[in-house]
Motif scaffolding. Structure first.
Motif, mmCIF file in Angstrom:
data_model
loop_
_atom_site.group_PDB
_atom_site.id
_atom_site.type_symbol
_atom_site.label_atom_id
_atom_site.label_comp_id
_atom_site.label_asym_id
_atom_site.label_seq_id
_atom_site.Cartn_x
_atom_site.Cartn_y
_atom_site.Cartn_z
ATOM 1 N N ARG A 120 0.835 -1.208 0.000
ATOM 2 C CA ARG A 120 0.000 0.000 0.000
ATOM 3 C C ARG A 120 0.868 1.256 0.000
ATOM 4 N N LEU A 121 1.955 1.237 0.775
ATOM 5 C CA LEU A 121 2.877 2.370 0.770
ATOM 6 C C LEU A 121 3.503 2.554 -0.606
ATOM 7 N N ASP A 122 3.905 1.454 -1.205
ATOM 8 C CA ASP A 122 4.474 1.527 -2.553
ATOM 9 C C ASP A 122 3.450 2.071 -3.541
ATOM 10 N N GLY A 123 2.178 1.707 -3.331
ATOM 11 C CA GLY A 123 1.119 2.203 -4.195
ATOM 12 C C GLY A 123 0.950 3.711 -4.081
ATOM 13 N N VAL A 124 1.120 4.247 -2.865
ATOM 14 C CA VAL A 124 1.058 5.693 -2.675
ATOM 15 C C VAL A 124 2.184 6.369 -3.446
ATOM 16 N N ARG A 125 3.384 5.833 -3.312
ATOM 17 C CA ARG A 125 4.534 6.427 -4.010
ATOM 18 C C ARG A 125 4.330 6.410 -5.517
ATOM 19 N N GLN A 126 3.801 5.314 -6.025
ATOM 20 C CA GLN A 126 3.562 5.220 -7.463
ATOM 21 C C GLN A 126 2.482 6.202 -7.917
ATOM 22 N N ALA A 127 1.471 6.410 -7.092
ATOM 23 C CA ALA A 127 0.358 7.289 -7.458
ATOM 24 C C ALA A 127 0.784 8.742 -7.584
ATOM 25 N N ALA B 151 3.993 10.441 0.181
ATOM 26 C CA ALA B 151 2.833 11.035 -0.473
ATOM 27 C C ALA B 151 3.214 12.160 -1.435
ATOM 28 N N GLY B 152 4.498 12.308 -1.700
ATOM 29 C CA GLY B 152 4.920 13.274 -2.707
ATOM 30 C C GLY B 152 5.150 14.673 -2.213
ATOM 31 N N GLY B 153 5.544 14.833 -0.942
ATOM 32 C CA GLY B 153 5.850 16.145 -0.400
ATOM 33 C C GLY B 153 7.258 16.220 0.140
ATOM 34 N N VAL B 154 7.696 17.430 0.449
ATOM 35 C CA VAL B 154 9.000 17.664 1.059
ATOM 36 C C VAL B 154 8.760 18.097 2.504
#
Length: 300
Positions: free
Chosen positions: A151-158, A190-193
């Motif tokens: 699920r974590l990997d899925g977030v990164r891919q999304a 989740a795509g943030g810094v």
């Protein structure tokens, strides 16, 4: 196996592993899943957060020495005759400490196994699930952990390839306290810094100027132990500060109130859901189940 959990995150882990029917004791703060409501409570708190402001809570906590914040009913604990007690030694204001638990257990006629969980990162949380599973003899533990990792990997891919906003996560409003430990990793996934804290870091309060200097594109409000509804009632603690309206996050309508106790404050399996929630907050991306207003609500 008779299990007593002295840490809400540990209760989450027991539920994740499918062993909730064996839970015979819990803390007063263990509120998930709903089935735990009928499990005996073996702890209490020296302060009542519902009657105090954030500043008053902070002051009250500072006036206690470590886990004197929490009372442990040693008599009830003994009567429950646990085989395994799950506790922690990471944060004195989060739960009863390992030392107090071991002192209570030492006087029992048949000493239960005591397991202290002290994760500071997401990898550490997954390893704690593994440790508890090993003590409980859960055969499919690695499959469950692999599912969380997937699920974590899925977030990164999304969120891959999207612009990465600069994010300030606040886990206490007065004083301002940035969220550390695993939260920066949730933001990164989740795509943030992440700003103001690094992964695995145990943070301290910061001056408001530090937030202004960080100049965040997004502000996440996730006070430790407080419901989103309570957080909303105390927004003026931040909105009234000098420079608030000049923050890029405020000008861009990117200030969010999140369910901190459920997905960000506790080192349990639901931090994975927290990362999914952040994918929605930071990028409007769906990862996992649809995000509800209870999980994340925009301010203003």
């Amino acid at each position: 196996m008779r299990i007593v959990s002295l840490l809400p995150a540990a209760t989450d882990i027991v539920a994740e592993l499918g062993r909730l029917p064996e839970l015979v004791g819990r803390t007063h703060e263990c509120d998930w899943p709903a089935e735990v409501a009928g499990v005996p409570v073996v702890t209490g708190s020296a302060i009542d957060p519902g009657q105090l402001s954030s500043r008053e809570i902070s002051t009250a906590v500072g006036g206690h020495q470590g886990s004197s914040l929490y009372a442990l009913d040693a008599g009830l604990l003994a009567g429950l005759a646990p085989d395994l007690v799950l506790t922690q030694d990471l944060c004195d204001v989060c739960a009863v400490s390992y030392r107090r638990v071991t002192d209570a257990v030492r006087v029992l006629e048949t000493g239960p196994d005591v397991l202290s969980l002290e994760p500071r990162t997401i990898a550490g949380i997954l390893d704690c699930i593994r440790q508890v599973a090993r003590r409980l003899g859960v055969a499919d533990a690695e499959d469950r952990i692999a599912a969380l990792q997937a699920r974590l990997d899925g977030v990164r891919q999304a969120v891959a390839g999207r612009p990465r906003p600069r994010v300030a996560a606040i886990e206490w409003l007065d004083p301002v306290w940035p969220a550390g430990h695993w939260v920066p990793e949730q933001i990164e996934a989740a795509g943030g810094v992440p700003l103001l804290a690094r992964a695995g870091e145990h943070t301290e309060p910061v001056q408001w100027q530090a937030v202004l200097d960080a100049n965040p594109d997004v502000v996440l409000l996730m006070p430790c132990g407080l419901s989103p509804q309570r957080t909303v009632t105390e927004l003026d603690l931040l909105t009234g500060l000098p420079g608030w309206n000049h923050l890029p996050a405020v000008r861009g309508g990117a200030v969010w109130v999140l369910d901190g106790p459920a997905y960000f404050n506790r080192p349990g399996p639901r931090v994975v859901r927290g990362a999914e929630v952040l994918a929605h907050v930071l990028h409007g991306v769906a990862a996992g189940e649809p995000v509800t207003r209870e999980e994340a609500r925009r301010v203003g």
